[in-house]
Design a protein around this motif. Sequence first.
Motif, PDB file in Angstrom:
ATOM      1  N   LEU A   1       0.779  -1.274   0.037  1.00 41.18           N
ATOM      2  CA  LEU A   1       0.037   0.168   0.089  1.00 41.18           C
ATOM      3  C   LEU A   1       0.815   1.268  -0.006  1.00 41.18           C
ATOM      4  CD1 LEU A   1      -2.749  -1.052   2.509  1.00 41.18           C
ATOM      5  CD2 LEU A   1      -2.554  -1.252   0.025  1.00 41.18           C
ATOM      6  N   ALA A   2       1.802   1.097   0.818  1.00 43.24           N
ATOM      7  CA  ALA A   2       2.894   2.455   0.966  1.00 43.24           C
ATOM      8  C   ALA A   2       3.539   2.660  -0.326  1.00 43.24           C
ATOM      9  CB  ALA A   2       3.782   2.262   2.067  1.00 43.24           C
ATOM     10  N   TRP A   3       3.880   1.252  -1.048  1.00 41.76           N
ATOM     11  CA  TRP A   3       4.581   1.353  -2.500  1.00 41.76           C
ATOM     12  C   TRP A   3       3.690   2.238  -3.482  1.00 41.76           C
ATOM     13  CZ3 TRP A   3       3.890  -0.899  -7.185  1.00 41.76           C
ATOM     14  CH2 TRP A   3       5.176  -0.745  -8.008  1.00 41.76           C
ATOM     15  N   VAL A   4       2.792   1.829  -3.559  1.00 41.16           N
ATOM     16  CA  VAL A   4       1.593   2.108  -4.496  1.00 41.16           C
ATOM     17  C   VAL A   4       1.561   3.747  -4.403  1.00 41.16           C
ATOM     18  CG1 VAL A   4      -0.805   2.214  -5.277  1.00 41.16           C
ATOM     19  CG2 VAL A   4       0.336   0.202  -4.894  1.00 41.16           C
ATOM     20  N   PHE A   5       1.393   4.157  -2.985  1.00 39.24           N
ATOM     21  CA  PHE A   5       1.081   5.685  -2.530  1.00 39.24           C
ATOM     22  C   PHE A   5       2.460   6.428  -3.147  1.00 39.24           C
ATOM     23  CE2 PHE A   5       1.815   9.077   0.185  1.00 39.24           C
ATOM     24  CZ  PHE A   5       0.631  10.029  -0.229  1.00 39.24           C
ATOM     25  N   TYR A   6       3.674   6.008  -2.931  1.00 42.35           N
ATOM     26  CA  TYR A   6       4.868   6.766  -3.373  1.00 42.35           C
ATOM     27  C   TYR A   6       5.234   6.775  -4.652  1.00 42.35           C
ATOM     28  CZ  TYR A   6       8.499   3.079  -2.922  1.00 42.35           C
ATOM     29  OH  TYR A   6       9.330   2.007  -2.991  1.00 42.35           O
ATOM     30  N   GLU A   7       4.550   5.478  -5.357  1.00 40.74           N
ATOM     31  CA  GLU A   7       4.783   5.610  -6.827  1.00 40.74           C
ATOM     32  C   GLU A   7       3.894   6.502  -7.490  1.00 40.74           C
ATOM     33  OE1 GLU A   7       6.978   3.858  -8.481  1.00 40.74           O
ATOM     34  OE2 GLU A   7       7.897   2.784  -6.952  1.00 40.74           O
ATOM     35  N   SER A   8       2.904   6.919  -6.830  1.00 39.18           N
ATOM     36  CA  SER A   8       1.727   7.611  -7.274  1.00 39.18           C
ATOM     37  C   SER A   8       2.326   9.047  -7.508  1.00 39.18           C
ATOM     38  CB  SER A   8       0.402   7.575  -6.717  1.00 39.18           C
ATOM     39  OG  SER A   8       0.491   7.965  -5.418  1.00 39.18           O
ATOM     40  N   LEU A   9       3.190   9.383  -6.667  1.00 38.79           N
ATOM     41  CA  LEU A   9       3.784  10.564  -6.519  1.00 38.79           C
ATOM     42  C   LEU A   9       4.971  10.927  -7.512  1.00 38.79           C
ATOM     43  CD1 LEU A   9       3.482  11.125  -2.755  1.00 38.79           C
ATOM     44  CD2 LEU A   9       1.901  12.142  -4.526  1.00 38.79           C
ATOM     45  N   LYS A  10       5.326  10.079  -8.472  1.00 38.05           N
ATOM     46  CA  LYS A  10       6.452   9.977  -9.328  1.00 38.05           C
ATOM     47  C   LYS A  10       6.076  10.701 -10.539  1.00 38.05           C
ATOM     48  CE  LYS A  10       9.432   6.538  -7.373  1.00 38.05           C
ATOM     49  NZ  LYS A  10      10.207   5.010  -7.736  1.00 38.05           N
ATOM     50  N   SER A  11       7.048  10.860 -11.457  1.00 30.20           N
ATOM     51  CA  SER A  11       6.867  11.106 -12.734  1.00 30.20           C
ATOM     52  C   SER A  11       6.854   9.617 -13.414  1.00 30.20           C
ATOM     53  CB  SER A  11       7.476  12.089 -13.181  1.00 30.20           C
ATOM     54  OG  SER A  11       9.058  11.911 -13.195  1.00 30.20           O
ATOM     55  N   ASN A  12       6.474   9.543 -14.669  1.00 26.59           N
ATOM     56  CA  ASN A  12       6.533   8.312 -15.537  1.00 26.59           C
ATOM     57  C   ASN A  12       8.132   7.966 -15.625  1.00 26.59           C
ATOM     58  OD1 ASN A  12       4.018   6.633 -16.160  1.00 26.59           O
ATOM     59  ND2 ASN A  12       3.606   8.721 -16.965  1.00 26.59           N
ATOM     60  N   PRO A  13       8.981   8.845 -16.280  1.00 22.63           N
ATOM     61  CA  PRO A  13      10.243   8.758 -16.108  1.00 22.63           C
ATOM     62  C   PRO A  13      11.142   8.156 -15.125  1.00 22.63           C
ATOM     63  CG  PRO A  13       9.740  10.809 -17.337  1.00 22.63           C
ATOM     64  CD  PRO A  13       8.551  10.410 -16.631  1.00 22.63           C
TER      65      PRO A  13
ATOM     66  N   PHE B   1       9.528   6.567 -12.589  1.00 26.21           N
ATOM     67  CA  PHE B   1       8.849   5.283 -12.402  1.00 26.21           C
ATOM     68  C   PHE B   1       9.738   4.143 -13.149  1.00 26.21           C
ATOM     69  CE2 PHE B   1       6.130   1.972 -13.694  1.00 26.21           C
ATOM     70  CZ  PHE B   1       5.782   1.208 -12.536  1.00 26.21           C
ATOM     71  N   PHE B   2       9.954   4.307 -14.441  1.00 25.19           N
ATOM     72  CA  PHE B   2      10.819   3.211 -15.163  1.00 25.19           C
ATOM     73  C   PHE B   2      12.014   3.438 -15.232  1.00 25.19           C
ATOM     74  CE2 PHE B   2       6.812   4.230 -17.873  1.00 25.19           C
ATOM     75  CZ  PHE B   2       6.302   2.870 -18.003  1.00 25.19           C
ATOM     76  N   GLN B   3      12.499   4.352 -14.481  1.00 30.35           N
ATOM     77  CA  GLN B   3      14.043   4.494 -14.173  1.00 30.35           C
ATOM     78  C   GLN B   3      14.236   3.620 -13.078  1.00 30.35           C
ATOM     79  OE1 GLN B   3      15.768   8.145 -13.838  1.00 30.35           O
ATOM     80  NE2 GLN B   3      17.879   7.667 -13.506  1.00 30.35           N
ATOM     81  N   ASP B   4      13.568   3.733 -11.976  1.00 27.15           N
ATOM     82  CA  ASP B   4      13.910   3.100 -10.696  1.00 27.15           C
ATOM     83  C   ASP B   4      12.573   2.884 -10.027  1.00 27.15           C
ATOM     84  OD1 ASP B   4      14.900   1.670  -8.637  1.00 27.15           O
ATOM     85  OD2 ASP B   4      16.192   2.997  -7.994  1.00 27.15           O
ATOM     86  N   ILE B   5      12.081   1.623  -9.763  1.00 27.01           N
ATOM     87  CA  ILE B   5      10.767   1.570  -9.188  1.00 27.01           C
ATOM     88  C   ILE B   5      10.877   1.875  -7.619  1.00 27.01           C
ATOM     89  CG2 ILE B   5       9.733   0.380 -11.003  1.00 27.01           C
ATOM     90  CD1 ILE B   5      10.095  -2.038  -9.318  1.00 27.01           C
ATOM     91  N   TRP B   6      12.025   1.634  -7.011  1.00 23.21           N
ATOM     92  CA  TRP B   6      12.401   1.665  -5.676  1.00 23.21           C
ATOM     93  C   TRP B   6      12.697   2.830  -5.240  1.00 23.21           C
ATOM     94  CZ3 TRP B   6       9.958  -2.241  -3.933  1.00 23.21           C
ATOM     95  CH2 TRP B   6       9.774  -3.724  -4.622  1.00 23.21           C
ATOM     96  N   ALA B   7      13.321   3.792  -6.006  1.00 27.84           N
ATOM     97  CA  ALA B   7      13.539   5.238  -5.628  1.00 27.84           C
ATOM     98  C   ALA B   7      12.527   6.003  -5.225  1.00 27.84           C
ATOM     99  CB  ALA B   7      14.469   5.856  -6.824  1.00 27.84           C
ATOM    100  N   LEU B   8      12.695   7.034  -4.159  1.00 28.79           N
ATOM    101  CA  LEU B   8      11.524   7.938  -3.758  1.00 28.79           C
ATOM    102  C   LEU B   8      11.650   9.000  -4.717  1.00 28.79           C
ATOM    103  CD1 LEU B   8      12.557   8.262  -0.079  1.00 28.79           C
ATOM    104  CD2 LEU B   8      10.662   7.066  -1.058  1.00 28.79           C
ATOM    105  N   PRO B   9      10.612   9.539  -4.893  1.00 24.76           N
ATOM    106  CA  PRO B   9      10.386  10.643  -5.959  1.00 24.76           C
ATOM    107  C   PRO B   9      11.170  11.835  -5.780  1.00 24.76           C
ATOM    108  CG  PRO B   9       8.360  10.680  -4.520  1.00 24.76           C
ATOM    109  CD  PRO B   9       9.226   9.622  -4.353  1.00 24.76           C
TER     110      PRO B   9
END
Length: 278
Positions: free
Chosen positions: A27-39, A41-49
């Motif tokens: 749940l937390a992972w989905v939330f912080y992924e939603s605060l990223k840009s698409n580049p 997200f595709f560059q590193d799914i584990w990095a914070l935005p």
Amino acid sequence: MKEKHTFMDVIWRVLLFLWTLTILFPLAWVFYESLKSNPEFFQDIWALPTELQWKNYTKAWNQYGFGQSLLNTLYYVGGSLVLGMFFTTLNSYALTRMEFKGRKVIWGLIMLSLFLPGVNALVPQYVVMRELELTNSLTGLILLSSLGESVFYLMLLGGFMSSLPKELEESATMDGATLFQRFWRVVVPLSTPGIVTVAVFKFLGFYNNFLGPFIYLSDPKKYPIAVQMYSANKQMEYTADWVTLFAGVTISMIPCIIIYILFQKLLMEGATMGAVKG
């Protein structure tokens, strides 16, 4: 006196803590992924935005239709819950608190339906809905969901009601109460924890219902949240806008979290009392 904890108590607590993490981490992972840009997200799914992209939520609400679908869901779930809980409570009372001929036979037939796959009813239900011109209608979907009683909910609430002392109704009868007054003023208030427990289960069932709305609704503007999630996921094959989809997933989780926060005490009380008394 301070309670002593054994080694096994510590082991169980660690296991429960790890189990909790397996639930909360996605749940937390989905939330912080939603605060990223698409580049990002595709560059590193584990990095914070690097910069919080709150505009993803605006885009999910407007462009991908999550706002309209959430309003549709509130209408569908709210109507189904109010009407369905009335019928469930009334049926549970009639089958557990009233004595009449054929009651055991009716219970037996209801229990028999546990062994019948629900998929078998899809075709006749669809034919009836089509003949009544209730397809592609949220109101028709509310009627279908409300009138289709679940044996599990009847057993759960019926078991709770059957544990209430009969002397309470007898006293109300002596005071001149009618059958409906005994039901509404005596049994229903005392069954509140059980009713809330069933209502929460029904809410989750209606909120996550995908197959029914997917079959009966053809207008995308009438989609509830579950079907809209599927529709948005199909769009990802062409747009690959995953961060906006994650924002929509986060939006869809908010009503469930609110319901849990508001009713968690009554839910736990109802589950515990049902286990002890039932």
